[in-house]
Design a protein around this motif. Structure first.
Motif, PDB file in Angstrom:
ATOM      1  N   GLN A  77      41.470 -29.283  -3.538  1.00  9.13           N
ATOM      2  CA  GLN A  77      42.254 -28.094  -3.223  1.00  9.13           C
ATOM      3  C   GLN A  77      41.292 -27.030  -2.713  1.00  9.13           C
ATOM      4  N   THR A  78      41.526 -26.516  -1.519  1.00 13.98           N
ATOM      5  CA  THR A  78      40.798 -25.344  -1.062  1.00 13.98           C
ATOM      6  C   THR A  78      41.662 -24.125  -1.339  1.00 13.98           C
ATOM      7  N   LEU A  79      41.002 -23.000  -1.599  1.00  9.13           N
ATOM      8  CA  LEU A  79      41.726 -21.775  -1.909  1.00  9.13           C
ATOM      9  C   LEU A  79      41.025 -20.590  -1.258  1.00  9.13           C
ATOM     10  N   THR A 111      49.051 -25.133   1.509  1.00 10.23           N
ATOM     11  CA  THR A 111      49.476 -24.437   0.299  1.00 10.23           C
ATOM     12  C   THR A 111      49.360 -22.933   0.512  1.00 10.23           C
ATOM     13  N   ILE A 112      50.406 -22.204   0.158  1.00  5.75           N
ATOM     14  CA  ILE A 112      50.437 -20.753   0.341  1.00  5.75           C
ATOM     15  C   ILE A 112      51.154 -20.131  -0.846  1.00  5.75           C
ATOM     16  N   CYS A 113      50.665 -18.975  -1.294  1.00 10.60           N
ATOM     17  CA  CYS A 113      51.375 -18.151  -2.271  1.00 10.60           C
ATOM     18  C   CYS A 113      51.588 -16.783  -1.652  1.00 10.60           C
ATOM     19  N   VAL A 114      52.810 -16.277  -1.743  1.00  9.24           N
ATOM     20  CA  VAL A 114      53.133 -14.941  -1.230  1.00  9.24           C
ATOM     21  C   VAL A 114      53.768 -14.124  -2.348  1.00  9.24           C
ATOM     22  N   ALA A 126      45.780 -28.729  -0.028  1.00 12.42           N
ATOM     23  CA  ALA A 126      45.665 -29.691  -1.120  1.00 12.42           C
ATOM     24  C   ALA A 126      45.663 -31.102  -0.544  1.00 12.42           C
ATOM     25  N   VAL A 127      44.866 -31.950  -1.162  1.00 13.19           N
ATOM     26  CA  VAL A 127      44.901 -33.381  -0.874  1.00 13.19           C
ATOM     27  C   VAL A 127      45.217 -34.063  -2.201  1.00 13.19           C
TER      28      VAL A 127
END
Length: 137
Positions: A77-79, A111-114, A126-127
């Motif tokens: 997972q990159t963030l 992947t996104i969070c708003v 994500a993988v």
């Protein structure tokens, strides 16, 4: 479930001060920017913020419970944390399938969070490994 590129899902949660305190207890991350109002007031944020990984954990919940769903195993997972999450912000985690490997049951998702104002607070990729992957070909 038959997965295909473009499939998407979302999950929404309001992050409360209690959530932040419980996350600190669970992880041991007691950085005062998360827990101490006086300390946090003197930071660039001007008030307490949630742990970035608390926000990111909503992505994990979405992957495990919705898409791809139960049995999903993180491989990576990159963030990028692009804006703070404050107590009582309502965060919507969103995932969308961008790639399905042909040779292995491995899926890549954006992947996104708003937050409730439509501001992106976390973005990444994500993988995951999906044991019972069925694909449209």
């Amino acid at each position: 479930m038959r997965l295909k590129i473009g499939d998407s899902a979302s999950f929404q949660k309001t992050i409360t001060a209690d959530d932040i305190e419980r996350f600190a207890e669970l992880t041991g991350d007691r950085n005062p920017v998360h827990l101490d109002d006086d300390f946090a007031r003197r930071t660039r944020f001007g008030r307490r913020i949630a742990h970035g990984m608390l926000g990111a954990s909503l992505i994990s919940a979405l992957l495990a419970n919705e898409l791809p769903g139960p049995g999903t195993i993180y491989l990576s997972q990159t963030l990028q944390f692009t804006a703070p999450i404050y107590p009582n912000d309502t965060i919507t985690a969103q995932v969308a399938i961008t790639n399905i490997r042909e040779d292995k049951p491995i899926v890549t998702l954006e992947t996104i969070c708003v937050n409730q104002r439509g501001e992106t607070v976390i973005r990444g990729e994500a993988v995951v490994l999906v044991e019972d992957l069925e694909r449209d070909r």
